[in-house]
Design a protein around this motif. Structure first.
Motif, PDB file in Angstrom:
ATOM      1  N   ASP A 117      -9.197   3.231  -0.505  1.00 16.89           N
ATOM      2  CA  ASP A 117      -9.365   3.656   0.859  1.00 16.89           C
ATOM      3  C   ASP A 117      -8.860   5.087   0.984  1.00 16.89           C
ATOM      4  O   ASP A 117      -9.332   5.672   1.883  1.00 16.89           O
ATOM      5  CB  ASP A 117      -8.486   2.965   1.860  1.00 16.89           C
ATOM      6  N   SER A 118      -8.080   5.768   0.080  1.00 21.13           N
ATOM      7  CA  SER A 118      -7.736   6.976   0.239  1.00 21.13           C
ATOM      8  C   SER A 118      -8.826   7.991  -0.247  1.00 21.13           C
ATOM      9  O   SER A 118      -9.403   7.642  -1.705  1.00 21.13           O
ATOM     10  CB  SER A 118      -6.549   6.971  -0.173  1.00 21.13           C
ATOM     11  N   SER A 119      -9.130   8.938   0.452  1.00 19.01           N
ATOM     12  CA  SER A 119     -10.103   9.936  -0.050  1.00 19.01           C
ATOM     13  C   SER A 119      -9.268  11.135  -0.598  1.00 19.01           C
ATOM     14  O   SER A 119      -9.810  12.209  -0.992  1.00 19.01           O
ATOM     15  CB  SER A 119     -10.966  10.528   1.071  1.00 19.01           C
ATOM     16  N   VAL A 120      -7.824  11.326  -0.634  1.00 26.86           N
ATOM     17  CA  VAL A 120      -7.207  12.248  -0.967  1.00 26.86           C
ATOM     18  C   VAL A 120      -6.362  12.146  -2.185  1.00 26.86           C
ATOM     19  O   VAL A 120      -5.364  13.080  -2.686  1.00 26.86           O
ATOM     20  CB  VAL A 120      -6.277  12.861   0.016  1.00 26.86           C
ATOM     21  N   GLY A 121      -6.730  11.123  -3.037  1.00 22.44           N
ATOM     22  CA  GLY A 121      -5.758  10.932  -4.101  1.00 22.44           C
ATOM     23  C   GLY A 121      -4.973  10.109  -3.916  1.00 22.44           C
ATOM     24  O   GLY A 121      -4.449   9.465  -2.905  1.00 22.44           O
ATOM     25  N   ARG A 122      -3.978   9.943  -4.792  1.00 21.93           N
ATOM     26  CA  ARG A 122      -2.596   9.184  -4.722  1.00 21.93           C
ATOM     27  C   ARG A 122      -1.486   9.677  -4.109  1.00 21.93           C
ATOM     28  O   ARG A 122      -1.042  10.970  -4.482  1.00 21.93           O
ATOM     29  CB  ARG A 122      -2.405   8.586  -6.111  1.00 21.93           C
ATOM     30  N   LEU A 123      -1.238   9.168  -2.757  1.00 21.85           N
ATOM     31  CA  LEU A 123      -0.203   9.692  -2.169  1.00 21.85           C
ATOM     32  C   LEU A 123       1.106   9.188  -2.515  1.00 21.85           C
ATOM     33  O   LEU A 123       2.448   9.399  -2.039  1.00 21.85           O
ATOM     34  CB  LEU A 123      -0.214   9.777  -0.795  1.00 21.85           C
ATOM     35  N   GLY A 124       0.911   7.882  -3.239  1.00 22.81           N
ATOM     36  CA  GLY A 124       2.256   7.048  -3.381  1.00 22.81           C
ATOM     37  C   GLY A 124       3.025   7.698  -4.539  1.00 22.81           C
ATOM     38  O   GLY A 124       2.875   8.730  -5.008  1.00 22.81           O
ATOM     39  N   GLN A 196      -4.324  16.041   4.100  1.00 24.01           N
ATOM     40  CA  GLN A 196      -4.607  15.165   4.982  1.00 24.01           C
ATOM     41  C   GLN A 196      -5.822  15.565   6.116  1.00 24.01           C
ATOM     42  O   GLN A 196      -6.509  14.434   6.575  1.00 24.01           O
ATOM     43  CB  GLN A 196      -3.361  15.204   6.062  1.00 24.01           C
ATOM     44  N   LEU A 197      -6.043  16.681   6.173  1.00 22.47           N
ATOM     45  CA  LEU A 197      -7.047  17.339   6.750  1.00 22.47           C
ATOM     46  C   LEU A 197      -8.315  17.106   6.138  1.00 22.47           C
ATOM     47  O   LEU A 197      -9.237  16.577   6.871  1.00 22.47           O
ATOM     48  CB  LEU A 197      -6.797  18.945   7.062  1.00 22.47           C
ATOM     49  N   TYR A 198      -8.404  16.960   4.845  1.00 20.62           N
ATOM     50  CA  TYR A 198      -9.525  16.745   4.258  1.00 20.62           C
ATOM     51  C   TYR A 198      -9.903  15.327   4.251  1.00 20.62           C
ATOM     52  O   TYR A 198     -11.075  15.073   4.195  1.00 20.62           O
ATOM     53  CB  TYR A 198      -9.166  17.336   2.591  1.00 20.62           C
ATOM     54  N   ALA A 199      -8.808  14.458   4.201  1.00 23.97           N
ATOM     55  CA  ALA A 199      -9.024  13.060   4.253  1.00 23.97           C
ATOM     56  C   ALA A 199      -9.746  12.774   5.322  1.00 23.97           C
ATOM     57  O   ALA A 199     -10.548  11.604   5.614  1.00 23.97           O
ATOM     58  CB  ALA A 199      -7.604  12.070   4.196  1.00 23.97           C
TER      59      ALA A 199
END
Length: 389
Positions: A117-124, A196-199
């Protein structure tokens, strides 16, 4: 240290609810299969089967959509639930082992969901998420087992619930507590505002605008990785701020031009040309002079709209050409940062400051570019309204 937050509350709640319901079903299955236990497992059959099936239900609840994924995670959860059978003399240790395995499984399920689901890579938190989920699940599973055993020993529910319902309740308690360990996998670093903006924008951009935004993000991420390894605090922070500002403005400019493209539409000029030809035909065929004048005025407005669209197209080409030139500056900034890694501390600080000044000037230039684009958007909307009138 980066701030930590809890993300996707709804997904976590759904996992817990599904795990509790699925574990209740697992308790029913274990109750039906209980009399089939024999031999060495006879004394512990119901308990072991309940835990293993509840763990399978938790794995299925945490799995991403798709029957294959649920089957794999359910089987893995079932195997984790069998861990206490390996340590018959150390009951709590066996439960902890089962919880550790199940927690790692929950973290993996969450990671797969993020990747999908994430387009910005792993935020975890990566390994930290796995460790926290494993530890929390181990503690929660032990707590759930102790609570369910205490309720069973006190015979609080048997007089009130008939048949398999007590077994379903105990299993549901196990599944509920075990699924709480998934909270560890939902801990994330506060997202980078640029990421976040890119996502939020990447799915809206298309064509050369999407390519430009992707290139800007690639440079931004690589520069961020290099800066993370430097110890020049003030200069590094200033440069990081400049890079963030520039990348954000590139993305915002891409978003504005995409809105202009949508406003104009791929067929805008063709449709206006067709309307213009129709008006000219009506004007030529009209016999009333007043009607001819009104039709001529409408045709003149459409010609003005076509000229405005043409100017906007040319402005777009010019702005994108300038942006590509500014992107080349970002490319050079990344190469310069790589070269700074071999410099001594004093020289590196001075060079970082100089590079930050250069990028700050580029950011101010892009501010002016953003204002110009806003004016173009306003003129495009005004032209469209005038054409409709």
């Amino acid at each position: 240290m980066a701030a930590i937050t809890f993300t996707d509350h709804e997904g976590f709640h759904q996992t817990v609810i599904r795990a509790a319901i699925g574990s209740a079903v697992a308790g029913l299955v274990a109750w039906i299969a209980g009399p089939l236990g024999a031999g060495l497992l006879a004394q512990r059959w119901t308990s072991a089967a309940t835990l293993a099936l509840a763990a399978a239900a938790v794995g299925i609840a945490a799995a991403a959509s798709g029957w294959r994924s649920r089957l794999v995670f359910g089987a893995a959860g079932f195997l984790c639930g069998l861990a206490p059978l390996l340590f018959p003399a150390h009951r709590l240790f066996g439960l902890a082992a089962a919880g550790l395995g199940l927690g790692a499984l929950l973290a993996q399920a969450r990671r797969l969901e993020e990747r999908k689901d994430s387009s910005v890579g792993r935020l975890g938190l990566g390994r930290a998420a796995v460790a926290s989920a494993a530890a929390l699940t181990a503690l929660a599973l032990i707590a759930g087992r102790l609570i369910s055993d205490r309720i069973a020993a006190s015979q609080l529910v048997e007089p009130w619930l008939p048949g398999p319902l007590p077994a379903m309740l105990y299993a549901s308690v196990l599944g509920f507590f075990a699924s709480l360990g998934a909270a560890g996998a939902h801990l994330v670093r506060d997202p980078d505002p640029v990421e976040q903006l890119y996502a939020s924008l990447h799915s809206q951009l298309a064509g050369d605008l999407a390519e430009m935004a992707a290139r800007a993000m690639t440079n931004y991420r690589r520069c961020a990785e290099i800066l993370a390894g430097t110890d020049d605090g003030f200069a590094r922070n200033q440069l990081s701020k400049s890079l963030s500002e520039i990348t954000r403005r590139v993305l915002e400019l891409g978003q504005r031009w995409q809105s202009i493209d949508r406003e104009l539409g791929a067929r805008a000029e063709g449709e206006i040309g067709a309307r213009l030809a129709e008006l000219e035909k009506l004007r030529d065929g009209a016999r009333d002079e007043i009607a001819k004048k009104q039709l001529a005025m409408a045709a003149s407005a459409l010609r003005a709209e076509l000229e405005q669209i043409d100017r906007i197209r040319r402005n777009r080409e010019r702005v994108l050409a300038r942006l590509h030139g500014q992107m080349a500056i970002l490319d050079r900034a990344r190469i310069a940062l790589l070269g700074l890694k071999s410099s001594d501390a004093q020289l590196r600080t001075a060079e970082l400051s100089a590079l930050s000044e250069t990028l700050s000037g580029l950011s101010r230039e892009m501010d002016s570019e953003s204002q110009a684009v806003d004016e173009v958007v306003g003129r495009a909307v005004d032209a469209r309204e005038a054409g409709r009138a």
